[in-house]
Design a protein around this motif. Structure first.
Motif, PDB file in Angstrom:
ATOM      1  N   GLN A 141      25.019   2.241  55.350  1.00 54.54           N
ATOM      2  CA  GLN A 141      26.549   2.129  55.508  1.00 54.54           C
ATOM      3  C   GLN A 141      27.135   1.798  56.904  1.00 54.54           C
ATOM      4  O   GLN A 141      27.845   1.078  57.152  1.00 54.54           O
ATOM      5  CB  GLN A 141      27.450   3.208  54.682  1.00 54.54           C
ATOM      6  N   ASP A 142      26.383   2.532  57.727  1.00 55.71           N
ATOM      7  CA  ASP A 142      26.606   2.336  59.297  1.00 55.71           C
ATOM      8  C   ASP A 142      26.465   0.927  59.936  1.00 55.71           C
ATOM      9  O   ASP A 142      27.100   0.535  60.516  1.00 55.71           O
ATOM     10  CB  ASP A 142      25.739   3.237  60.044  1.00 55.71           C
ATOM     11  N   VAL A 143      25.297   0.342  59.371  1.00 49.61           N
ATOM     12  CA  VAL A 143      24.979  -1.174  59.844  1.00 49.61           C
ATOM     13  C   VAL A 143      25.730  -2.037  59.407  1.00 49.61           C
ATOM     14  O   VAL A 143      26.241  -2.975  60.061  1.00 49.61           O
ATOM     15  CB  VAL A 143      23.543  -1.510  59.062  1.00 49.61           C
ATOM     16  N   PHE A 144      26.505  -1.754  58.108  1.00 48.05           N
ATOM     17  CA  PHE A 144      27.419  -2.726  57.648  1.00 48.05           C
ATOM     18  C   PHE A 144      29.092  -2.353  57.983  1.00 48.05           C
ATOM     19  O   PHE A 144      29.961  -2.960  57.411  1.00 48.05           O
ATOM     20  CB  PHE A 144      27.540  -2.928  56.134  1.00 48.05           C
ATOM     21  N   ALA A 145      29.224  -1.396  58.632  1.00 47.85           N
ATOM     22  CA  ALA A 145      30.501  -0.642  59.094  1.00 47.85           C
ATOM     23  C   ALA A 145      31.583  -1.722  59.548  1.00 47.85           C
ATOM     24  O   ALA A 145      32.666  -1.594  59.120  1.00 47.85           O
ATOM     25  CB  ALA A 145      30.454   0.356  59.984  1.00 47.85           C
ATOM     26  N   GLU A 146      31.140  -2.763  60.367  1.00 44.74           N
ATOM     27  CA  GLU A 146      32.073  -3.445  60.708  1.00 44.74           C
ATOM     28  C   GLU A 146      32.038  -5.088  60.046  1.00 44.74           C
ATOM     29  O   GLU A 146      32.807  -6.090  60.547  1.00 44.74           O
ATOM     30  CB  GLU A 146      31.696  -4.178  62.313  1.00 44.74           C
ATOM     31  N   ALA A 147      31.501  -4.873  58.799  1.00 49.46           N
ATOM     32  CA  ALA A 147      31.443  -6.264  58.085  1.00 49.46           C
ATOM     33  C   ALA A 147      32.325  -6.261  56.874  1.00 49.46           C
ATOM     34  O   ALA A 147      32.285  -6.738  55.692  1.00 49.46           O
ATOM     35  CB  ALA A 147      30.191  -6.387  57.360  1.00 49.46           C
ATOM     36  N   GLY A 148      33.487  -5.417  56.870  1.00 51.01           N
ATOM     37  CA  GLY A 148      34.368  -5.545  55.844  1.00 51.01           C
ATOM     38  C   GLY A 148      34.044  -4.898  54.601  1.00 51.01           C
ATOM     39  O   GLY A 148      33.211  -3.837  54.620  1.00 51.01           O
ATOM     40  N   ALA A 149      34.114  -5.676  53.607  1.00 50.97           N
ATOM     41  CA  ALA A 149      33.915  -5.471  52.264  1.00 50.97           C
ATOM     42  C   ALA A 149      32.505  -5.722  51.659  1.00 50.97           C
ATOM     43  O   ALA A 149      31.974  -5.715  50.560  1.00 50.97           O
ATOM     44  CB  ALA A 149      34.845  -5.792  50.979  1.00 50.97           C
ATOM     45  N   PHE A 150      31.552  -6.209  52.679  1.00 51.83           N
ATOM     46  CA  PHE A 150      30.501  -6.832  52.435  1.00 51.83           C
ATOM     47  C   PHE A 150      29.488  -5.885  51.766  1.00 51.83           C
ATOM     48  O   PHE A 150      28.954  -6.320  50.608  1.00 51.83           O
ATOM     49  CB  PHE A 150      29.941  -7.533  53.630  1.00 51.83           C
ATOM     50  N   TRP A 151      29.459  -4.871  52.554  1.00 53.49           N
ATOM     51  CA  TRP A 151      28.345  -3.595  51.838  1.00 53.49           C
ATOM     52  C   TRP A 151      28.834  -3.285  50.391  1.00 53.49           C
ATOM     53  O   TRP A 151      27.932  -3.004  49.380  1.00 53.49           O
ATOM     54  CB  TRP A 151      28.474  -2.633  52.762  1.00 53.49           C
ATOM     55  N   ALA A 152      30.182  -3.054  50.348  1.00 55.45           N
ATOM     56  CA  ALA A 152      30.562  -2.772  48.803  1.00 55.45           C
ATOM     57  C   ALA A 152      30.517  -3.793  47.810  1.00 55.45           C
ATOM     58  O   ALA A 152      29.586  -3.438  46.729  1.00 55.45           O
ATOM     59  CB  ALA A 152      32.166  -2.393  48.943  1.00 55.45           C
ATOM     60  N   GLU A 153      30.746  -4.898  48.154  1.00 58.74           N
ATOM     61  CA  GLU A 153      30.458  -6.194  47.206  1.00 58.74           C
ATOM     62  C   GLU A 153      28.723  -6.338  46.989  1.00 58.74           C
ATOM     63  O   GLU A 153      28.393  -6.573  45.898  1.00 58.74           O
ATOM     64  CB  GLU A 153      30.835  -7.422  47.756  1.00 58.74           C
ATOM     65  N   ALA A 154      27.906  -5.962  48.144  1.00 62.05           N
ATOM     66  CA  ALA A 154      26.742  -6.073  47.835  1.00 62.05           C
ATOM     67  C   ALA A 154      26.045  -5.009  46.653  1.00 62.05           C
ATOM     68  O   ALA A 154      25.316  -5.163  45.937  1.00 62.05           O
ATOM     69  CB  ALA A 154      25.765  -5.932  49.214  1.00 62.05           C
ATOM     70  N   ASN A 155      26.570  -3.881  46.974  1.00 62.83           N
ATOM     71  CA  ASN A 155      26.242  -2.609  45.944  1.00 62.83           C
ATOM     72  C   ASN A 155      26.599  -2.968  44.932  1.00 62.83           C
ATOM     73  O   ASN A 155      25.865  -2.889  43.844  1.00 62.83           O
ATOM     74  CB  ASN A 155      27.003  -1.545  46.589  1.00 62.83           C
ATOM     75  N   ALA A 156      27.818  -3.421  44.566  1.00 56.99           N
ATOM     76  CA  ALA A 156      28.215  -4.001  43.271  1.00 56.99           C
ATOM     77  C   ALA A 156      27.519  -5.016  42.411  1.00 56.99           C
ATOM     78  O   ALA A 156      27.498  -5.128  41.339  1.00 56.99           O
ATOM     79  CB  ALA A 156      29.650  -4.355  43.190  1.00 56.99           C
ATOM     80  N   ALA A 157      26.862  -5.853  43.432  1.00 60.26           N
ATOM     81  CA  ALA A 157      25.871  -6.866  42.860  1.00 60.26           C
ATOM     82  C   ALA A 157      24.382  -6.326  42.538  1.00 60.26           C
ATOM     83  O   ALA A 157      23.718  -7.391  42.016  1.00 60.26           O
ATOM     84  CB  ALA A 157      25.904  -8.149  43.898  1.00 60.26           C
ATOM     85  N   GLY A 158      24.223  -5.255  42.974  1.00 60.20           N
ATOM     86  CA  GLY A 158      22.848  -4.567  42.571  1.00 60.20           C
ATOM     87  C   GLY A 158      22.070  -4.333  43.657  1.00 60.20           C
ATOM     88  O   GLY A 158      20.901  -3.872  43.447  1.00 60.20           O
ATOM     89  N   LEU A 159      22.430  -4.472  44.955  1.00 58.46           N
ATOM     90  CA  LEU A 159      21.896  -4.262  45.995  1.00 58.46           C
ATOM     91  C   LEU A 159      22.233  -3.018  46.733  1.00 58.46           C
ATOM     92  O   LEU A 159      23.085  -2.959  47.438  1.00 58.46           O
ATOM     93  CB  LEU A 159      21.930  -5.625  47.088  1.00 58.46           C
TER      94      LEU A 159
END
Length: 240
Positions: free
Chosen positions: A97-115
């Motif tokens: 989560q820290d790696v993607f902290a500055e990428a907005g909703a990117f990490w949440a969307e990736a998680n929702a897509a199964g990543l």
């Protein structure tokens, strides 16, 4: 994986990649290897070193199609921190989560897509193209305590993939035409040193007209507007 097992794996894997005769076979072989590592899907992104502000990108992937379309439509290339962190070949990046902290909703969307978890590592080709191999899992925690193993193995898989694409003359590995004559390479070298056309003509004992002629031809091949760009692009792809 022990050191002995790693070298056995490395030797067998290299033979498998060397045996590939078509680019389409690469995707299947990579999928086999990432599943053996306990992951579900991969993305192998090839990024050219030039143009500097808008480098060409090629993607080979088994990620969910819906996620790939979302990634493209939202231009996540522009905010994906993995593409920045993996510019240093051989450096492994664990997805947190820290790696993607500055990428907005990117990490949440990736998680929702199964990543749910993943790891990335890159290698560099002789023409300075970067190959970033990312692997993902629908389960969390797949990368815990495995950084060294994943870094070493993914770097080697990325390196082998670049070799295959290059050997099979895939368009993803054609950064710029490199069929330059010895004279053109000499002019490129002295241009990169900041020499003027007059100075280069004196150094190489040719006319200024000949120097300008070669530089204009190279500008067309590089699709650039001036001789400074020629030298910068040539250096970026390892031509000089």
């Amino acid at each position: 994986m022990t050191i002995d097992n790693y070298f056995v794996w490395r030797g067998e894997t290299e033979k498998q990649f060397q045996a590939l005769t078509e680019v389409m076979e690469l995707k299947s072989l990579l999928q086999t290897h990432i599943e053996a590592l306990g992951f579900d899907a991969f993305a192998f992104l090839v990024q050219h070193p030039v143009p500097f502000t808008r480098p060409r990108i090629f993607l080979f992937s088994t990620y969910p199609e819906k996620w790939l379309k979302r990634y493209e439509s939202q231009n996540f290339y522009a905010i994906d921190p993995i593409l920045v962190l993996c510019q240093q070949p051989g450096r492994g990046v664990e997805w947190t989560q820290d790696v993607f902290a500055e990428a907005g909703a990117f990490w949440a969307e990736a998680n929702a897509a199964g990543l749910q978890s993943g790891f990335s590592c890159s290698a560099m080709a002789s023409n300075r193209a970067i190959g970033i191999l990312s692997i993902s899992s629908q389960r969390s925690g797949q990368t815990q305590l495995r950084r060294v193993q994943l870094e070493v193995q993914l770097h080697f898989l990325a390196e082998l993939s670049l070799r295959v694409l290059d050997r099979l003359n895939d368009s993803s590995m054609v950064v710029l035409s490199n069929d330059f004559s010895q004279r053109e390479l000499e002019i490129l070298k002295w241009t990169a040193e900041g020499k003027t056309s007059v100075e280069i003509s004196l150094i190489l004992a040719i006319s200024e007209h000949t120097v300008n002629f070669h530089q204009k031809n190279m500008q067309k091949r590089f699709n650039v507007s001036n001789k400074t760009q020629i030298a910068c692009y040539a250096a970026a792809i390892g031509l000089i």
